[in-house]
Structure formats: C-alpha cells, structure tokens
Design a protein around this motif. Structure first.
Motif, mmCIF file in Angstrom:
data_model
loop_
_atom_site.group_PDB
_atom_site.id
_atom_site.type_symbol
_atom_site.label_atom_id
_atom_site.label_comp_id
_atom_site.label_asym_id
_atom_site.label_seq_id
_atom_site.Cartn_x
_atom_site.Cartn_y
_atom_site.Cartn_z
ATOM 1 N N ASP A 63 0.833 -1.215 0.000
ATOM 2 C CA ASP A 63 0.000 0.000 0.000
ATOM 3 C C ASP A 63 0.864 1.260 0.000
ATOM 4 O O ASP A 63 2.097 1.191 0.027
ATOM 5 N N ASP A 64 0.198 2.422 -0.002
ATOM 6 C CA ASP A 64 0.924 3.686 -0.108
ATOM 7 C C ASP A 64 1.772 3.977 1.127
ATOM 8 O O ASP A 64 2.825 4.614 1.018
ATOM 9 N N ASP A 65 1.352 3.518 2.312
ATOM 10 C CA ASP A 65 2.149 3.739 3.520
ATOM 11 C C ASP A 65 3.504 3.049 3.409
ATOM 12 O O ASP A 65 4.543 3.598 3.802
ATOM 13 N N CYS A 66 3.480 1.840 2.872
ATOM 14 C CA CYS A 66 4.712 1.067 2.725
ATOM 15 C C CYS A 66 5.642 1.728 1.696
ATOM 16 O O CYS A 66 6.851 1.827 1.917
ATOM 17 N N GLN A 88 5.664 4.875 0.983
ATOM 18 C CA GLN A 88 6.139 6.118 1.587
ATOM 19 C C GLN A 88 7.321 5.850 2.517
ATOM 20 O O GLN A 88 8.278 6.630 2.552
ATOM 21 N N GLN A 89 7.256 4.759 3.266
ATOM 22 C CA GLN A 89 8.379 4.393 4.138
ATOM 23 C C GLN A 89 9.657 4.161 3.315
ATOM 24 O O GLN A 89 10.743 4.585 3.698
ATOM 25 N N TYR A 94 10.982 7.475 2.033
ATOM 26 C CA TYR A 94 11.579 8.233 3.141
ATOM 27 C C TYR A 94 12.964 7.676 3.473
ATOM 28 O O TYR A 94 13.918 8.421 3.714
#
Length: 298
Positions: A52-55, A57-58, A61
């Motif tokens: 997903d997008d959270d993964c 984004q990590q 980053y």
C-alpha cells in the motif's frame, strides 16, 4: 504473485510492448529491486498486489536519506510505471504511488561545448594510432547528426543514404528517423569504411555495423565514454563530458545559428517539443537575438 515474477513480467512488457532499450529496462528494474531489498531488510511481508501507499512512503523516506531529490523523483516515477502496469494487467485496482508527491526539482540544463572545444577535442586524436581514424569519425558523426551513443553504436552501413544526404537512425522505442548528415561527416565515414574497416574481419552479426573494434565486433557505450574521457584529459578540459555532451552541443549550436526548434526536435528524435525547449534555456542570448531581429519595435 511474488516480486521476482512480477519484475520479470514487467521487464518483458517494457521490452516487447513499449520497445524500451535494455539500459532503460535495467534502470527500472534496479529501482524495483531496491524496493524489494527494503521490504526484506525490514521484514515487511507484502506482495506487489498487497503493498500500500504507507509502505511505499516508508521506502521513499528511507531512500531520501541516501540519494538526491532528482534520484528520488526518478524512483517514484519508475514505481508509478510498474504499478500502472499491474493495473493494466488487472492485478491491482489502484496505484499506491498516486498520493506520493515527488520532490520539486529544477530543470537540469545540459552541459555543452563550444565549437572551439569540439575542434580541440577532435584535433587531439592521434591519427597514427590504429583506431585514430575511427575515433575521429565517431566524434564527427555524433556532433554532425546529434546522435545518442546507443544510436551511434547500432548505426549500420545499410542506414547510410549519402546520395540523399541522410542517415537512418534507430532511436528510443525502436522508432526510426532520418537525420541529415553534413558532407564532411560523410567524407570521414566513407574514408573509415573504405580504408580502415575494410581490413577488419567482421564477426557474425556485425557485418553491417559501421563502427567495429579490433576484434570485429560492435563498440560498447563504455568504449565511447572512454574515448571522450581520454581526449578531455589530453587537452586539459575541465568540463565533465560524455557522448551526450556532443549531442547537446549539436542542438545548442543549431539553435544559436538560427535553426527552427521543431526541426531540431525532429533531428534529435524527441517525442515532445518540451524536451527540446531546454536548449532555449541553455543559450539565453538566442532569445535576445530573436526579439532584436523580429520584434517590430526594435
């Protein structure tokens, strides 16, 4: 679907469906392999279908700590293309990179050489060396026609239409274009073919390739880079140059001398005029000359 199979299928898609070069495919693949390594190192168990997008984004980053904004933007663009492919193949319904904003980067202006610097580079070639004539012809051809290095090393004898004053070039995405070639560059190519190349036994599969190494095989990108790098050192040129520098110089010098931007776009094989417009920014004196020449109030 695991990452290894997804990346392999994506590589085939890029090669067959989009007709991209192997170098471009390798670049896309490296970014996906970095994502895969990040997931393994952090024990994050997701597949190309479930990530997903959270993964994402990590991962971005974490990558931002090691690479510059331009490289970050390239990685995000590459990942977006990969997930668009999965959507196209009905593996996913959404792209996890859609909400991720790429870092703002300024337009990078290409490095160029002056006409004197190009002449100095070519004059520094040792013509007594067995590969001297070939190397001079290579530089003259790139600069005369604005070729990419991949286009130069794949140039064929059957692509030379000197009576018409053109060469046929196989560019990005296997797109063909015809580029005018100056009579001086034609002269160097014909001399090389008739007096140098004729004494080299071409290996199987390289009979039609213009530029050959001593063993009768085609040249590599790295060999062209090394030729230029050696000449730059020889003349104590402080600029960092590559074969692409000659291509940029070709476009910039044409524009400076009054060539039409659309014509330059066709010769370079740019799909969009926006890509070609960067050369307007390289030489701002051109814009000043246009206003002074054509504005009715001048």
């Amino acid at each position: 679907m695991n990452w290894q199979n997804a990346i392999k299928d994506y590589q085939l898609f890029l090669k067959i469906e989009r007709g991209l070069s192997q170098n471009t495919i390798d670049s896309y693949s490296r970014d996906l392999e970095k994502l895969q390594s990040f997931l393994e190192e952090n024990a994050i168990k997701v597949t190309p279908i479930t990530i997903d997008d959270d993964c994402i984004q990590q991962f971005i980053y974490d990558a931002a700590k090691k690479i510059n904004p331009r490289s970050q933007a390239r990685i995000i663009s590459g990942l977006r293309s990969f997930f668009d492919y999965l959507i196209f193949e009905d593996y996913r319904e959404s792209n996890p990179t859609d909400l991720i904003e790429a870092p703002k980067i300024g337009r990078k202006l290409p490095d160029t050489l002056s006409e004197d610097e190009i002449n100095e580079l070519i004059s520094a070639i040792d013509l007594s060396h067995p590969q001297g004539e070939r190397n001079r012809t290579i530089l003259e051809t790139i600069y005369s026609c604005g070729l990419r290095v991949s286009e130069l090393i794949s140039l064929k004898i059957s692509d030379l239409f000197f009576e018409e004053g053109f060469i046929r070039v196989l560019g990005k995405g296997n797109k063909q274009r015809f580029v005018p070639i100056h009579h001086s560059a034609q002269k160097y190519i014909l001399f090389y073919i008739n007096n140098i190349r004729v004494h080299i036994t071409a290996q199987k599969g390289f009979d039609d390739i213009v530029f050959l190494n001593r063993r009768g095989k085609g040249l590599t990108r790295q060999m062209i880079f090394m030729i230029l790098k050696g000449l730059a050192v020889k003349i104590d040129l402080k600029k960092k140059i590559s074969p692409h520098t000659l291509r940029h110089s070709f476009a910039t010098h044409l524009l400076k001398n009054g060539a039409d931007l659309r014509a330059i776009q066709q010769m370079l094989g740019h799909e969009s005029i926006t890509t070609t417009e960067v050369y307007v920014h390289v030489d701002k004196s051109y814009l000043k000359e246009v206003v002074e020449t054509y504005h009715p109030r001048m």
